[in-house]
Scaffold this motif. Structure first.
Motif, PDB file in Angstrom:
ATOM      1  N   LEU A  15      -2.725 -10.749   4.596  1.00  0.00           N
ATOM      2  CA  LEU A  15      -2.746  -9.409   3.997  1.00  0.00           C
ATOM      3  C   LEU A  15      -4.184  -8.882   3.908  1.00  0.00           C
ATOM      4  O   LEU A  15      -5.127  -9.670   3.814  1.00  0.00           O
ATOM      5  CB  LEU A  15      -2.101  -9.460   2.608  1.00  0.00           C
ATOM      6  CG  LEU A  15      -0.612  -9.857   2.618  1.00  0.00           C
ATOM      7  CD1 LEU A  15      -0.095 -10.065   1.207  1.00  0.00           C
ATOM      8  CD2 LEU A  15       0.223  -8.810   3.340  1.00  0.00           C
ATOM      9  N   PRO A  16      -4.352  -7.554   3.923  1.00  0.00           N
ATOM     10  CA  PRO A  16      -5.713  -6.993   3.966  1.00  0.00           C
ATOM     11  C   PRO A  16      -6.574  -7.291   2.739  1.00  0.00           C
ATOM     12  O   PRO A  16      -7.786  -7.257   2.810  1.00  0.00           O
ATOM     13  CB  PRO A  16      -5.470  -5.482   4.065  1.00  0.00           C
ATOM     14  CG  PRO A  16      -4.072  -5.331   4.548  1.00  0.00           C
ATOM     15  CD  PRO A  16      -3.316  -6.522   4.048  1.00  0.00           C
ATOM     16  N   CYS A  69      -4.206  -2.224  -2.800  1.00  0.00           N
ATOM     17  CA  CYS A  69      -3.986  -0.781  -2.969  1.00  0.00           C
ATOM     18  C   CYS A  69      -2.655  -0.462  -3.654  1.00  0.00           C
ATOM     19  O   CYS A  69      -2.451   0.648  -4.129  1.00  0.00           O
ATOM     20  CB  CYS A  69      -4.048  -0.085  -1.613  1.00  0.00           C
ATOM     21  SG  CYS A  69      -2.714  -0.610  -0.518  1.00  0.00           S
ATOM     22  N   GLN A  94       0.306  -0.092  -2.323  1.00  0.00           N
ATOM     23  CA  GLN A  94       1.280   0.694  -1.558  1.00  0.00           C
ATOM     24  C   GLN A  94       2.563  -0.079  -1.273  1.00  0.00           C
ATOM     25  O   GLN A  94       3.586   0.510  -0.940  1.00  0.00           O
ATOM     26  CB  GLN A  94       0.656   1.148  -0.230  1.00  0.00           C
ATOM     27  CG  GLN A  94      -0.419   2.202  -0.408  1.00  0.00           C
ATOM     28  CD  GLN A  94      -0.996   2.643   0.932  1.00  0.00           C
ATOM     29  OE1 GLN A  94      -0.431   3.459   1.635  1.00  0.00           O
ATOM     30  NE2 GLN A  94      -2.141   2.101   1.289  1.00  0.00           N
ATOM     31  N   GLY A 101      -0.820  -5.911  -6.369  1.00  0.00           N
ATOM     32  CA  GLY A 101      -1.916  -6.326  -5.490  1.00  0.00           C
ATOM     33  C   GLY A 101      -1.390  -7.265  -4.428  1.00  0.00           C
ATOM     34  O   GLY A 101      -0.207  -7.627  -4.422  1.00  0.00           O
ATOM     35  N   CYS A 145       3.696  -3.820   3.547  1.00  0.00           N
ATOM     36  CA  CYS A 145       2.249  -3.545   3.501  1.00  0.00           C
ATOM     37  C   CYS A 145       1.865  -2.606   4.647  1.00  0.00           C
ATOM     38  O   CYS A 145       1.698  -3.033   5.784  1.00  0.00           O
ATOM     39  CB  CYS A 145       1.460  -4.846   3.594  1.00  0.00           C
ATOM     40  SG  CYS A 145      -0.314  -4.563   3.656  1.00  0.00           S
ATOM     41  N   ARG A 146       1.719  -1.333   4.321  1.00  0.00           N
ATOM     42  CA  ARG A 146       1.402  -0.350   5.368  1.00  0.00           C
ATOM     43  C   ARG A 146       0.021  -0.560   5.980  1.00  0.00           C
ATOM     44  O   ARG A 146      -0.134  -0.477   7.196  1.00  0.00           O
ATOM     45  CB  ARG A 146       1.509   1.062   4.812  1.00  0.00           C
ATOM     46  CG  ARG A 146       2.948   1.462   4.628  1.00  0.00           C
ATOM     47  CD  ARG A 146       3.087   2.766   3.871  1.00  0.00           C
ATOM     48  NE  ARG A 146       4.491   2.985   3.608  1.00  0.00           N
ATOM     49  CZ  ARG A 146       5.177   4.025   4.065  1.00  0.00           C
ATOM     50  NH1 ARG A 146       4.577   4.939   4.786  1.00  0.00           N
ATOM     51  NH2 ARG A 146       6.450   4.154   3.795  1.00  0.00           N
ATOM     52  N   PRO A 147      -1.015  -0.825   5.167  1.00  0.00           N
ATOM     53  CA  PRO A 147      -2.328  -1.022   5.793  1.00  0.00           C
ATOM     54  C   PRO A 147      -2.337  -2.170   6.802  1.00  0.00           C
ATOM     55  O   PRO A 147      -3.074  -2.142   7.776  1.00  0.00           O
ATOM     56  CB  PRO A 147      -3.247  -1.331   4.605  1.00  0.00           C
ATOM     57  CG  PRO A 147      -2.584  -0.695   3.446  1.00  0.00           C
ATOM     58  CD  PRO A 147      -1.100  -0.830   3.695  1.00  0.00           C
TER      59      PRO A 147
HETATM   60  S1  SF4 Z   1       0.087  -2.648   0.467  1.00  0.00           S
HETATM   61 FE1  SF4 Z   1      -0.866  -4.385   1.472  1.00  0.00          FE
HETATM   62  S2  SF4 Z   1      -3.041  -4.158   1.039  1.00  0.00           S
HETATM   63 FE2  SF4 Z   1      -1.967  -2.863  -0.418  1.00  0.00          FE
HETATM   64  S3  SF4 Z   1      -1.631  -4.202  -2.237  1.00  0.00           S
HETATM   65 FE3  SF4 Z   1       0.174  -4.362  -0.974  1.00  0.00          FE
HETATM   66  S4  SF4 Z   1      -0.217  -6.155   0.280  1.00  0.00           S
HETATM   67 FE4  SF4 Z   1      -2.182  -5.518  -0.522  1.00  0.00          FE
END
Ligand code: SF4
Ligand code: SF4
Ligand code: SF4
Length: 187
Positions: free
Chosen positions: A44-45, A49, A51, A56, A74-76
């Motif tokens: 994961l990034p 964020c 999203q 988290g 997880c879009r990013p």
């Molecule tokens: S969307 Fe991805 S980067 Fe954002 S909190 Fe969730 S897992 Fe982490």
């Protein structure tokens, strides 16, 4: 008397050995669970964020390792990582996210109303992808090519002078690299 002492000693020894075996087995099970969660978290990034709907990346990794979440939230991280997560977790759960469609959907990006900005820098410190530039006590600006629309700067701004705006695609800022983001900052 001696027989009783031998019997009690033997019994104690057996209990100690059993205890050790059970603790080794428990540790092995824990490590297995930990390693799956860790491997997921490493993919994961790490920009936290939110999203995905979890507070988290760590919380999302935990939910995934426990089979409680879909692998493509997880879009990013994008679809390639979603596939790897599905393989690790064996998850068949899939949220209704079409990453290819996202390529052509106008993105939401942060916009700073510079006339209201005091240049406190709080937004810049929170941005996980270093999309905000500006020096202290002067107006800050968002680079729409870098912004992933995570909302963190909006929550951090004491002047309430940041909003998310729709960024219609054109050739100059089309998000060619939607499947990955480069993490440069974040706390
Ligand atoms: S969307 Fe991805 S980067 Fe954002 S909190 Fe969730 S897992 Fe982490
Ligand atoms: S919305 Fe997120 S990515 Fe965009 S500028 Fe604000 S903190 Fe950075
Ligand atoms: S947090 Fe708000 S006031 Fe502070 S620099 Fe950013 S946009 Fe300007």
């Amino acid at each position: 008397m001696m027989n009783e002492i031998y019997f009690i000693g033997g019994l104690a020894l057996i209990l100690v050995v059993l205890g050790i075996i059970l603790s080794v087995l428990a540790n092995l099970a824990d490590n297995k669970a930990d390693s799956a969660e860790k491997r997921i978290e490493n993919l994961l990034p790490g920009i936290n964020c939110g999203q995905c709907g979890y507070p988290g990346c760590q919380a999302y990794a935990k939910a995934l390792s426990e089979g409680k979440a879909a692998a493509n939230l997880c879009r990013p991280a994008g679809s390639d990582v979603a596939k790897q997560l599905a393989e690790i977790t064996g998850s068949t759960k899939s949220a209704d996210v079409d990453y290819e469609e996202q390529l052509f959907t106008p993105r939401l990006v942060a916009y700073i109303h510079e006339n209201m900005c005091t240049g406190c820098g709080k937004c810049k410190r929170k941005c996980p992808v270093d999309a905000i530039s500006g020096v202290l006590k002067q107006g800050h600006v968002v680079n729409p090519n870098e912004c992933i629309g995570c909302d963190e700067c909006i929550k951090a701004c004491p002047e309430k002078c940041i909003e998310l705006i729709r960024l219609e695609h054109n050739l100059s800022h089309f998000n060619w690299n939607i499947h990955s983001v480069q993490i440069k900052n974040g706390n």
